[in-house]
Design a protein around this motif. Structure first.
Motif: not given
Length: 339
Positions: A118-122
């Motif tokens: 759910e974090n980063g690029n998404i």
């Protein structure tokens, strides 16, 4: 050779839409070079491109978005893993151009923690207001994308499908252009690079650089890659094919020889997107000596290979080595637990 006698690479016949702010700088890593001993290491800061959080895929997207707009597309679909940098930048470029965008993302990497999912690029994909198709790791993402494109075309939409990593021959033109940029910058600085080091995922960056130097007709530095996606032999075959597709777009009489493809498979580890000790050490080393941040999937593994080959003496003392920093900073947040 001086700036007035540099060979030129004419790519003006290809549709292109500017997404970069200009040439990215080349900077010396003086403290790191002194720490490792031997070779002099420089970086080309393709991570500094501003749109969508930056990264090297914008070079390819200038030509891919250009082609999409030239065909009258109103929608772009691309594919990648859940934390794909290419997908994130495609979404950002589409937002800039007012195109609808859909991302077909596979759970290729066996990570199930909330940071990765759910974090980063998404997280950034969601901010760019795209539609994400969440597929299993075994799914054929490109076939899904083509099927989805057919559905949308039946509704009257004009859809452009972009391959993994943006690494079609058209996309690779972005790194052919980068070869000319490196030649101009190094000439102006009075530098000669013996080796250019890159990660090899979908193969487009290495292929484009090889095609660009071949088209310029100058002595090509060794383009040394560390594969981060698959085994070295398969990467070598794919990269050679893409390099020749790309150089033939520029000049149908040119050819890239097989012995120009230098790919090392030792940094891949257990597989794509799976951390290695070498990657962790390389990320920490560059951050602590130069204040620069590598991503854990591409740049971290390639830089680990560079460090190993400098310290082992494989890359000789006195060599000038240029490492291309590809960006992918959001990936660090997706891999928070690894650091």
């Amino acid at each position: 050779m001086n700036a007035t006698t540099l060979p030129r690479l004419n790519l003006s016949t290809f549709p292109r839409h500017a997404l970069l702010e200009g040439p990215t700088p080349i900077q010396p890593l003086s403290r790191l070079s002194a720490r490792l001993g031997g070779a002099s290491i420089y970086v080309k800061r393709d991570d500094l491109n501003g749109l969508g959080g930056g990264g090297n895929k914008l070079r390819k997207l200038e030509f891919l978005i250009g082609e999409a707009l030239a065909t009258g597309a109103d929608t772009i679909i691309t594919v990648g893993a859940r934390q794909s940098n290419h997908a994130r930048l495609t979404a950002a470029a589409a937002a800039r151009m007012g195109l609808k965008c859909e991302l077909v993302l596979t759970r290729t990497v066996p990570r199930f923690d909330s940071d990765y999912l759910e974090n980063g690029n998404i997280l950034l994909d969601a901010l760019f207001d795209v539609r994400v198709h969440d597929l299993s790791g075994s799914a054929n993402a490109l076939q899904f994308a083509e099927d989805r494109a057919s559905e949308l075309r039946a509704q009257g939409r004009k859809v452009y499908v972009c391959p993994l990593g943006g690494s079609s021959a058209v996309g690779c033109l972005g790194y052919a252009d980068c070869a000319a940029e490196i030649l101009a910058q190094s000439t102006q600085a009075g530098l000669s690079f013996d080796r250019i080091v890159v990660p090899n995922g979908s193969g487009g960056m290495q292929a484009g650089l090889l095609a660009g130097f071949a088209a310029l007709g100058v002595k090509t530095p060794v383009i040394a890659a560390y594969t981060v996606l698959g085994d070295a032999e398969r990467a070598r075959s794919i990269t050679l094919d893409k390099a020749n597709q790309t150089v033939r777009l520029i000049n149908e009489n040119l050819h890239v020889e097989a012995d120009a493809i230098s790919i090392d498979g030792e940094q891949l580890g257990p597989g794509y997107g799976i951390p290695t000790d070498g990657m962790r050490e390389a990320v920490r080393l560059l951050a602590s000596t130069e204040g620069l941040l590598l991503d854990p999937v591409y740049g971290g593994k390639a830089f680990a290979g560079l460090v190993k080959d400098v310290t082992s003496g494989k890359y000789a003392a006195g060599e000038n080595i240029l490492f291309i920093m590809t960006g992918g900073l959001p990936g660090l947040f997706a891999y928070r637990s690894e650091f």
